[in-house]
Design a protein around this motif. Structure first.
Motif: not given
Lengths: 268, 422
Positions: A197, A200, A203-205, A209-213, A264
């Motif tokens: 959580r 998320y 990375i979502s904020h 936008r360079r990172f992800g799981f 969301p």
């Protein structure tokens, strides 16, 4: 104030059950150092993990209201909560604590409020680079020779410390999850191991936008399970009241409404 | 020797039955309590374990469906930012423990996440890729939809299994309750039958026997009972009957002694007068003819003086024996006093009675009487007859006495009929 008005207010207060049964000191987890000591509803939404702080803060207020207590809230980092509850500085700790035997020896746990797991966060480029080195997609089980950040005192840090020598990992402990994410952004670490959580939310904020799981989520090794409120072991009556309040907010949908206001999706 | 039937003390027997009933009742209560506990456990299990499991399945279904919805959103989003946000949510949902712990859901979520991540990466380079990928996504989306249905059914089946278990337990409890009721009913019925057979009916028989207990009836008979107390009452009833019979015999004996003459065994004068008065009234009421007579042994005083009183007594006893043999059963005769005897002939006219007493007089005169010392004597009898059809017994006897006097005067050993005038 006129005597009759005072009497009316006293009766109204009694009728509504608004008179506090006890004063409680409540610790609420912040995600970023900039959020320390700010009231939950005053945390700037631009700060990392602001939604999580607001969610935790609203949940804490709702629990206090349900147990008819006047609560004094402190917004602190993760590492301060458990020792503070243990030594009696705090009566309730809202830090999204995973249940663990070592922790249970120090503090009591309330009923679950939601469930969580852990997952590596990294940039896709880093993930591809390590996949090249490892010869397979990166997972927490095969990660080796990397710099990994985790929040200090968390189960994620405890797990990384336990495997660091064998996997040649360099573990960087940060006071907050935002600190771990900052280390990732600044290139001080290759990966951050975070609760899903929180991961998320960060990375979502993140505007870059360079990172992800990266890799699958992990719920074993003590990295995932139910998440709890903690409180002093000797306060059994308080624990029962809190559990009753959790059951009530789950039963009447208040828990979902709070979650819905800050996320969301409803994931409990 | 017949074997004596075994008998049981009623109090012990009823204590035994009451204990058996209490034990049976307690046993049934325990059996039902165990069943109730089982139903309670099942409902508690349903509440504590199954319902939370069902809720987990529902949440899992909701999460899988959210995963599918976010996937749809990736394909319907206009901007790369929106697609990225949806992809983050897909990653978050796919990471949730509820999905990780369900192998089918975990596989589907992993496949979905990696497909959508690849789609997002390709779409960032060429948005037209979305259309190419959409066909494959629809298959994946259908798979997720089917998984949602499967998970919901799986959850619902948990409740079905538990509810069936609870229903079966309750059914079993109902059967046991019916069985227990039947068993208790049977026990009570058997108890009532035993009570009726071994207590009430024997008591009724004793009651009937006591109500009709009489010396004129045979001793009551009772079947062999099983209860010692009842048997004791029955035996007491039999003893009571025996005592009544014995007392009646004694009474009769006493009455006989009171009405008979000691020496001759004939009626004494008092009893004769009572019986004769009664008989005369009855005859006069129905207009029947009745005759009385007084007889006196001739020269009895000189016989006494000559042979002694022992000889006199022998003569009297012998004479009484002749009378008893000669007279009709319906005739009354008594020793009226000394050597004097009184007679009453019911249903007889003077003529008929005259013939009868004449025949007796003749027989008596010809009868030899052996005295104790071996001597043989004969005695004669003088008799006075009187019609008693229309007068009192006293008057009739008075007339007969006059006729007797006349018989004596006329030379004895004869019968004289009293005239009306006398």
């Amino acid at each position: 104030m006129m005597p009759s008005m005072r009497s009316f207010l006293l009766v109204a207060a009694l009728w509504s059950g608004a008179l506090p049964a006890a004063d409680l000191r409540v610790a609420v987890l912040v995600q970023d150092a900039a959020q320390v000591s700010l009231r939950g509803d005053l945390v700037p939404s631009s700060t990392p993990g602001a939604d999580l702080v607001a969610f935790t803060d609203e949940l804490a207020h709702e629990i206090c209201r349900r147990i008819r207590s006047r609560c004094a809230f402190s917004y602190v980092t993760f590492g301060e909560i458990l020792p503070g509850v243990e030594d009696g500085s705090f009566d309730l700790g809202f830090g999204n604590f995973l249940r663990a035997p070592k922790r249970e020896k120090r503090v009591a746990f309330g009923e679950p409020i939601f469930r969580s797991a852990s997952r590596l966060v990294a940039s896709p480029a880093t993930a591809r680079a390590f996949a090249g080195k490892l010869g397979q997609a990166v997972t927490l089980d095969n990660l080796r020779g990397a710099r990994v950040a985790a929040m200090e005192g968390s189960k994620q840090q405890e797990f990384l410390d336990a495997i660091a020598a064998e996997r040649e990992l360099s573990v960087v402990a940060t006071a907050t999850t935002a600190g771990a994410f900052d280390a990732l952004r600044n290139g001080r670490v290759d990966f951050a191991l975070l609760p899903i959580r929180t991961g998320y939310a960060l990375i979502s904020h993140d505007k870059s936008r360079r990172f992800g799981f990266v890799g699958p989520a992990v719920a074993d090794h003590g990295l995932g399970d139910t998440v709890h409120i903690i409180l002093p072991r000797q306060k059994e009556a308080l624990r029962r009241s809190v559990n009753q309040a959790i059951a009530e907010i789950r039963a009447d949908g208040t828990g979902h409404r709070i979650m819905r206001r800050h996320f969301p999706v409803i994931l409990d | 020797m017949p074997t004596r039937p075994e008998r049981y003390p009623a109090n012990r027997l009823f204590v035994l039955l009451a204990t058996a009933f209490a034990l049976l009742f307690a046993f049934l209560v325990v059996v039902l309590a165990i069943d109730q506990e089982r139903v309670r456990d099942l409902s508690e299990s349903l509440q504590q374990q199954t319902v939370p499991k069902i809720i987990r399945f529902q949440r899992l279904a909701r999460n899988v469906d959210q995963l599918r919805q976010e996937g749809e959103r990736i394909f319907s989003s206009d901007t790369p930012e929106d697609r990225q946000q949806s992809l983050y949510l897909v990653m978050l949902i796919a990471s949730h423990p509820s999905i990780l712990e369900h192998s089918q859901a975990a596989t589907a979520a992993r496949d979905t996440e990696s497909f959508l991540a690849e789609t997002g990466r390709l779409a960032a380079q060429d948005p037209a890729t979305l259309r190419i990928q959409y066909g494959e996504w629809q298959q994946l989306s259908r798979r997720l939809s089917l998984l949602v249905d499967d998970v919901l059914i799986e959850g619902a089946n948990l409740a079905t299994a538990d509810l069936e278990g609870a229903a079966a337990a309750m059914r079993l409890t109902r059967y046991k309750l019916m069985g227990a009721t039947a068993l208790l009913g049977g026990f009570l019925l058997a108890l009532m039958i035993l009570l009726r057979r071994h207590l009430l009916r024997p008591l009724e028989k004793v009651d009937r026997a006591l109500s009709s207990l009489s010396v004129d009836r045979p001793a009551p008979e009772f079947p062999d009972g099983s209860l010692a107390e009842i048997h004791a009452i029955e035996e007491a009833t039999k003893h009571l009957h025996e005592a009544m019979v014995s007392h009646d015999a004694a009474r009769r004996e006493l009455q006989l002694l009171a009405n008979r003459d000691d020496l001759t065994g004939l009626m004494n004068r008092r009893h004769f007068m009572e019986s004769a008065t009664t008989e005369l009234r009855r005859a006069q009421r129905y207009g029947r003819s009745t005759v009385v007579a007084l007889g006196d042994l001739d020269f009895f005083k000189s016989l006494n003086d000559t042979y002694g009183h022992g000889a006199g007594d022998t003569v009297l006893r012998t004479f009484a024996g002749l009378l008893t043999e000669s007279l009709r059963q319906s005739d009354l005769v008594c020793r009226y006093g000394g050597e004097e005897f009184a007679f009453l002939f019911p249903e007889s006219t003077v003529e008929q009675a005259h013939i009868l007493v004449e025949r007796f007089r003749a027989r008596c005169a010809g009868h030899e009487i052996q005295l104790p010392d071996g001597l043989v004597v004969r005695v004669t009898l003088s008799i006075g007859l009187a019609d008693a059809s229309d007068c009192t017994i006293d008057l009739a006897l008075q007339r007969a006495d006059l006729a007797l006097y006349e018989a004596k005067r006329m030379g004895r050993n004869r019968v004289v009929v009293a005239t009306e005038a006398a």
